[in-house]
Design an enzyme around this catalytic site. Sequence first.
Site, mmCIF file in Angstrom:
data_model
loop_
_atom_site.group_PDB
_atom_site.id
_atom_site.type_symbol
_atom_site.label_atom_id
_atom_site.label_comp_id
_atom_site.label_asym_id
_atom_site.label_seq_id
_atom_site.Cartn_x
_atom_site.Cartn_y
_atom_site.Cartn_z
ATOM 1 N N ASP A 23 0.701 -1.256 -0.173
ATOM 2 C CA ASP A 23 0.194 -0.082 -0.066
ATOM 3 C C ASP A 23 0.894 1.161 -0.134
ATOM 4 O O ASP A 23 0.699 2.095 0.659
ATOM 5 C CB ASP A 23 -0.810 0.109 1.149
ATOM 6 C CG ASP A 23 -2.175 1.187 1.225
ATOM 7 O OD1 ASP A 23 -2.617 1.526 0.094
ATOM 8 O OD2 ASP A 23 -2.452 1.481 2.255
ATOM 9 N N ASP A 81 3.222 2.329 8.194
ATOM 10 C CA ASP A 81 2.116 1.410 7.841
ATOM 11 C C ASP A 81 2.366 0.263 7.231
ATOM 12 O O ASP A 81 2.059 -0.076 5.930
ATOM 13 C CB ASP A 81 0.981 2.341 7.033
ATOM 14 C CG ASP A 81 0.207 3.323 7.839
ATOM 15 O OD1 ASP A 81 0.376 3.216 9.202
ATOM 16 O OD2 ASP A 81 -0.129 4.367 7.082
#
Length: 314
Positions: A235, A252
């Site tokens: 991502d 993340d």
Amino acid sequence: MTDPDRGSDSTSDRDDEEFGLLAPEQADAPGDEWEEIDVADTEADRIARRRDREFDEFRKRLKDADQFKVEQSVFDDATFAAIYKLVQDGHIDAFGGPISTGKEANVYEALGSLDGAERDVAVKIYRINASNFRQMREYLEGDPRFEGLGNDKKQVVLAWTQKEFANLKRAREAGVRVPEPIAVERNVLVMELVGLVEDRARRLAEVDVENPETAYDVVSEYMRRLYSAGLVHGDLSEYNMIIHDGELVVIDLGQAVTVHHPNADEFLRRDCRNVAAFFGRQGLDASDEDLYDFVTAVEPEPAGDPDGPDPVDE
């Protein structure tokens, strides 16, 4: 555009240590050596079941704290017990205010310690009733670390939390600048706080990148190091990279998968498209195909090369 197979010429003037890069400790077969992650009950679950007076007092004090009043309904007793256990183990000394709140997790500033020295840490608390449960499953299914994982929502969230901790450790070992993982207990992750609430590290999307060519070299090298360590971010975009004190930090990593995940190639190509598109908007002739070829090169440059990426100018 800088040739991705050569990198920036200016990198030879810098030392890895200056930019927080770690010496890699790569395995012979990246991605194959992962141990299965246990999602069985932890000590926090046992503490929650015992419910002794000391824990009840801690739970009440935490629920009454200003920074938890709004969110207390999403925390079950085992989540409070996980925080309690982390406090007992010395990873958390005091809570500050919230850094961010979202559907998936809340992140708080806290005071912790490492080797007896006080330090600021971030405490990420995943919600057991996360709204993106199905999306989490997409990244977990096919990961060799989570074979046999059931459909229980609690187990998925607990696995996701441990997965992020394991991914951060692997990325650090590969020399990628990510927040340092400190401890994990059930659905609570303690890690390095990059920047402070009053001096928030900004996302790459929020800054004016004065030297996009150097920044692109850094991102490309980090992607390559992740891949050589058996990981694909999954991502990656300008919203999952932050700039603080001239450093580019990848964040993340909860959804990052091993290179053996059935969708790893699809995720990597999407990462390459996102990164190339962002730097294309910065004026570079960045190609997602060239970036993909660089990241997946059969004989990548040694991740432990003493000439690391340059810092990123804002």
